[in-house]
Write a protein that holds these residues in place. Structure first.
Motif, short mmCIF file in Angstrom:
data_model
loop_
_atom_site.label_atom_id
_atom_site.label_comp_id
_atom_site.label_asym_id
_atom_site.label_seq_id
_atom_site.Cartn_x
_atom_site.Cartn_y
_atom_site.Cartn_z
N LEU A 599 -41.82 -50.41 -26.23
CA LEU A 599 -42.38 -51.43 -26.96
C LEU A 599 -43.51 -51.46 -27.48
CD1 LEU A 599 -40.90 -53.20 -28.39
CD2 LEU A 599 -41.55 -55.12 -27.01
N PHE A 600 -44.53 -51.27 -26.67
CA PHE A 600 -46.08 -51.38 -26.88
C PHE A 600 -46.36 -49.95 -27.63
CE2 PHE A 600 -50.48 -48.95 -26.30
CZ PHE A 600 -51.02 -50.90 -26.09
N ASN A 601 -45.65 -49.02 -27.53
CA ASN A 601 -46.15 -47.84 -28.14
C ASN A 601 -45.68 -47.33 -29.30
OD1 ASN A 601 -47.43 -46.28 -26.56
ND2 ASN A 601 -45.50 -45.16 -24.78
N ILE A 602 -44.90 -48.19 -30.00
CA ILE A 602 -43.81 -48.09 -31.13
C ILE A 602 -44.41 -49.53 -31.78
CG2 ILE A 602 -42.09 -48.88 -32.50
CD1 ILE A 602 -39.63 -47.93 -29.98
N PHE A 603 -44.54 -50.92 -31.37
CA PHE A 603 -45.58 -51.98 -31.77
C PHE A 603 -46.90 -51.70 -32.52
CE2 PHE A 603 -47.08 -56.16 -31.61
CZ PHE A 603 -46.39 -56.96 -32.14
N VAL A 604 -47.40 -51.27 -31.45
CA VAL A 604 -49.06 -51.27 -31.37
C VAL A 604 -49.23 -50.34 -33.23
CG1 VAL A 604 -51.14 -50.39 -31.20
CG2 VAL A 604 -49.63 -51.51 -29.21
N LEU A 621 -43.28 -56.92 -41.51
CA LEU A 621 -43.47 -58.33 -40.42
C LEU A 621 -41.53 -58.26 -40.17
CD1 LEU A 621 -44.01 -60.28 -38.63
CD2 LEU A 621 -43.43 -62.17 -40.35
N PRO A 622 -40.61 -58.33 -41.04
CA PRO A 622 -39.46 -58.11 -41.13
C PRO A 622 -38.68 -57.12 -39.85
CG PRO A 622 -39.18 -59.37 -43.32
CD PRO A 622 -41.01 -58.43 -42.37
N SER A 623 -39.27 -56.18 -39.96
CA SER A 623 -38.66 -55.15 -40.13
C SER A 623 -39.91 -55.18 -38.14
CB SER A 623 -39.33 -53.70 -40.34
OG SER A 623 -41.16 -53.35 -40.86
N ILE A 624 -40.72 -55.57 -37.74
CA ILE A 624 -41.42 -55.69 -36.90
C ILE A 624 -40.37 -56.08 -35.71
CG2 ILE A 624 -43.42 -55.96 -35.51
CD1 ILE A 624 -45.17 -55.37 -38.38
N LYS A 625 -39.91 -57.13 -36.51
CA LYS A 625 -39.73 -58.29 -35.37
C LYS A 625 -38.20 -58.18 -35.03
CE LYS A 625 -40.79 -63.06 -37.14
NZ LYS A 625 -40.67 -64.02 -37.50
N GLN A 626 -37.33 -56.95 -36.01
CA GLN A 626 -36.47 -56.74 -35.80
C GLN A 626 -36.86 -55.77 -34.54
OE1 GLN A 626 -33.14 -57.27 -36.85
NE2 GLN A 626 -34.04 -58.54 -37.40
N VAL A 627 -37.76 -54.76 -34.64
CA VAL A 627 -37.86 -54.14 -33.28
C VAL A 627 -38.10 -54.58 -32.30
CG1 VAL A 627 -39.83 -51.81 -32.28
CG2 VAL A 627 -38.38 -51.77 -34.97
N ALA A 635 -41.07 -62.29 -30.25
CA ALA A 635 -42.12 -61.65 -31.56
C ALA A 635 -43.78 -62.62 -31.43
CB ALA A 635 -42.24 -62.23 -32.45
N SER A 636 -43.52 -64.13 -30.51
CA SER A 636 -44.56 -64.63 -30.39
C SER A 636 -45.65 -64.21 -29.24
CB SER A 636 -44.09 -65.79 -29.95
OG SER A 636 -43.26 -66.35 -29.02
N ASP A 637 -44.47 -63.54 -28.20
CA ASP A 637 -45.55 -62.88 -26.89
C ASP A 637 -45.71 -61.95 -27.28
OD1 ASP A 637 -44.62 -65.14 -25.76
OD2 ASP A 637 -43.12 -63.49 -24.38
N TRP A 638 -46.21 -61.30 -28.55
CA TRP A 638 -46.77 -59.42 -29.17
C TRP A 638 -47.48 -59.94 -29.89
CZ3 TRP A 638 -45.62 -54.92 -26.68
CH2 TRP A 638 -44.97 -55.13 -25.23
#
Length: 749
Positions: A599-604, A621-627, A635-638
């Motif tokens: 998830l880190f490698n995708i999220f960052v 934002l919506p697509s990031i939350k879906q990931v 999502a609030s933890d990230w």
């Protein structure tokens, strides 16, 4: 269960004599319970057995046992009398292997330990804007009830019954446990007979309870369909009580004194002096009853205790038998045929192995015919003979590779069809850690169907729990008081804080009545007034109130009391609950670490692209939350969405106006072009040398009138003459360097 008040207290009756209304209910219960029990004992759809027949097989097969359990056993002592062991008697073939594989036991406990290992986490989605501000409190209430009640073990028992019998039952209801206790108020060490005691009622537990019910004790409606909880209609279950436990639980009920121990149905497995109590719920007729079926005595009747009309039962199959049948298929039914074949092949292989090691001997002589005209093979058997050369041993080959391959094939087949593979029990064959992790992940995928049914049941249980909690927390304890002083003293004894007591006193001093805390009064027998106040429950939550009074998550737990700290309206919530699958599974540190790294490698990188184009962040934002949602993370933890939203708003504002930059003017002046006075000032400022002008100087030639020598010019000191600087202890190079610094400083200024 809310407190039940027994009204119309009368003198105790000499014998049980139900009223006309009670007789009708008893007749209804008798017929309905009989119908429910007959339905469960019928043959299943498209099957020659009933579900009870299958459950009996599962009970027998679950416990480790031998195949021919009917063989009589006895305890035989050794010759010296120091040891004893079980041996089989009366059977010539006692040497043969008769072991039953405990594979069913292993698979049930493997699933038991893997699928439910921690309290569940959930996502609460409100059904409307009016419930949005109550979502945090609803989730905290639900989560707190799991911690307080210790419900994880009950859910594990629920899962155990699912795997063993094919169907599990779980009941959620309010539970209160009271105990009468004598508290010593006066103590005399030398004369203990003078000690004085005071009777007090201790409340050992008063909260929501989750209870796993054994399927043998539960009967559900004929129209029940798997996955449709509204189709249950009615259900019935029975519990066993000792006399003391029965008296403690039902002491407040009027006719409970007519129930005596030993009045149960006398069924196998029930304690001899137990009391069987039946509980019946029907949401269509809005009926709740408690009775003793053996003597047809009605203990209590009322509408359904749940204000929302919900039954307290949830059920789930291990796998579906039929969409028209409420009973699922458990692990024993799935592996039964292969287990029978496996046990047969295993015992035959073991028998042949014994014969190949422990050889049987034959000899030539008088024929000895066994029972039914047949010789009996016995490993190590040997008959006495006069001619030892006539003895020949039977050469039996050991079980070949085909036997072991067959056993391995059957074991793999049982693992495959049951879904409980060896990887779930921690056995891996991969060469690398990645291969083992992938194997375990694939094994968990095979358990998706049972896990989905468990999650569906827990989601339904959450709705029932929230409904019960709304009733529990909004039901106050009624306190009677005479004046504000007695009210404050009583509240302090109940454990209320000073600021809470102040609210009660302020409201009691107000002339208005019928409010939330102090709700009214009534005249007493002496002509005075009996005043009443509501004292609501106090609960601990990981929440805090912001400046607007909204509840938000907090790392610190705080205590809140409804009625004073929180209004009762905050308990109202409607919405959708989704249990996170990974939250109930046994956690794997390696799998969790790998998931978070992925998830880190995708999220960052996604966040870097979004922040680089901050004005487009709302679109990202919506697509990031879906990931993040795919990985079942919050999502609030990230990310700090509030901070990022502030950046977006700032990017929309026009840049602030700034004053135009003034052009910088650079002036270069040669030192020798300066007048002598200015040169002297520069030398004094930048070198500390003070040059005094001679008193007598020729105005025309500029020579010294006293000596006749020409007056030295300041600029000459830094061209060829450095004597004045050398007097200060500096070298020629240092002097020239300082001269360059002076020129540079003059250019800057």
């Amino acid at each position: 269960m809310p407190k039940i008040t027994i009204s119309d207290k009368k003198e105790p009756k000499k014998s049980y004599s139900p009223s006309t209304e009670d007789r009708k209910i008893i007749e209804f219960l008798d017929k309905r319970v009989t119908s429910l029990k007959e339905f469960r004992s019928q043959k299943l759809l498209n099957n020659t057995k009933s579900i009870e027949d299958i459950w009996r097989e599962a009970d027998m097969e679950y416990q480790p046992h031998e195949l021919n359990a009917e063989v009589r056993k006895t305890l035989v002592s050794e010759e010296d009398g120091t040891a004893a062991r079980f041996v089989k008697l009366g059977q010539e073939e006692g040497w043969q292997s008769n072991q039953a594989s405990p594979d069913f036991y292993v698979k049930v406990n493997t699933a038991f330990s893997i699928l439910i290992d921690q309290n569940p986490e959930a996502v609460f989605m409100p059904a409307g804007k009016r419930y949005e501000k109550n979502t945090s409190l609803a989730y905290a209430n639900w989560k707190n009830s799991w911690e307080v009640s210790g419900a994880k073990q009950q859910v594990k028992n629920f899962l155990f019954n699912m795997a063993k019998y094919g169907t599990g039952y779980l009941r959620t209801y309010p539970k209160i446990v009271k105990l009468e206790k004598s508290i010593r108020t006066e103590y005399y060490s030398d004369q203990p007979e003078k000690d004085k005691y005071e009777k007090k009622t201790l409340i050992k537990y008063n909260d929501l309870c989750r209870e796993s019910l054994n399927p043998w004790q539960v009967w559900i409606g004929e129209m029940t369909r798997p996955g449709d909880y509204s189709s249950i209609g009615d259900w019935y279950f029975e519990k066993e009580y000792s006399q003391d436990a029965f008296d403690l639980a039902f002491a407040d009920y009027q006719d409970s004194g007519f129930v005596k121990p030993g009045q149960n149905d006398g069924e196998e497995g029930k304690p001899k002096d137990s009391i069987t109590v039946g509980f019946y719920e029907n949401d269509q007729k809005d009926v709740y009853c408690i009775w003793v079926p053996s003597i047809k005595l009605l203990i209590y009747k009322s509408p359904l205790p749940n204000d929302d009309g919900m039954l307290s039962l949830i059920h789930a199959p291990w796998t579906l038998r039929d969409d028209r049948c409420p009973y699922g298929i458990g692990l024993w039914e799935i592996i039964r045929n292969d287990s029978v074949l496996f046990d047969r092949l295993m015992n035959m292989s073991m028998d042949q192995l014994v014969l190949s090691i422990y050889k049987m001997a034959f000899y030539q002589g008088t024929s000895v015919i066994g029972e039914n005209g047949q010789l009996v093979i016995r490993p190590g058997g040997l008959e006495q003979t006069a001619n030892a050369s006539d003895i020949k041993f039977l050469e039996v080959p050991g079980p070949g590779q085909d036997s072991w391959r067959g056993l391995s094939y059957l074991q793999d087949r049982k693992d495959s069809i049951s879904g409980v593979t060896q990887q779930l029990s921690g056995k891996f064959a991969g060469k690398t850690l990645g291969q083992d992790l992938q194997a375990k992940e694939s094994a968990l995928e095979r358990m998706k169907a049972p896990l989905d049914f468990i999650l569906d049941a827990l989601q339904q249980e959450a709705y029932i729990a929230l409904s019960w909690q709304k009733q529990i927390l909004s039901t106050p304890e009624i306190l009677e008081y005479a004046d504000t002083e007695t009210l404050a003293a009583a509240l302090k004894e109940m454990g209320l804080a000073d600021e809470e007591i102040a609210k009660y006193v302020e409201e009691a001093s107000s002339p208005q009545q019928g409010t939330n805390l102090v709700f009214g009064s009534e005249p007493d027998e002496t002509g005075g007034q009996r005043k009443f106040a509501n004292v609501y429950r106090e609960s601990q939550y990981g929440l805090e109130q912001d400046d607007n009074g909204e509840l938000i998550e907090s790392k610190e737990n705080k205590f809140y009391r409804f009625g004073t700290d929180l209004p009762l309206g905050r308990l109202e919530w409607r919405g959708v609950v989704r249990i996170k699958p990974q939250s109930v599974l046994a956690p794997s540190k390696e799998l969790t670490k790998r998931m978070k790294l992925d998830l880190f490698n995708i999220f960052v990188p996604a966040m870097q692209n979004a922040v680089a184009n901050i004005s487009l962040f709302p679109a990202f934002l919506p697509s990031i939350k879906q990931v993040v949602k795919i990985f079942e993370e919050d999502a609030s933890d990230w990310m700090d969405e509030e901070f990022l939203t502030g950046l977006v708003e700032a990017s929309k504002q026009p840049p602030p106006e700034t004053a135009p930059e003034q052009p910088r003017i650079s002036i270069s002046i040669k030192f020798e072009d300066l007048s002598q006075d200015v040169q002297a000032q520069v030398l004094e400022k930048y070198t500390g040398l003070k040059i005094e002008q001679p008193l007598f100087i020729d105005a025309v030639s500029g020579n010294n009138l006293k000596t006749g020598a020409p007056q030295p010019q300041p600029q000459d000191l830094f061209v060829d003459k450095v004597a004045p600087l050398k007097k200060l202890g500096q070298t020629s190079s240092e002097a020239r360097t300082m001269g360059g610094a002076i020129n540079s400083a003059m250019q800057v200024e």
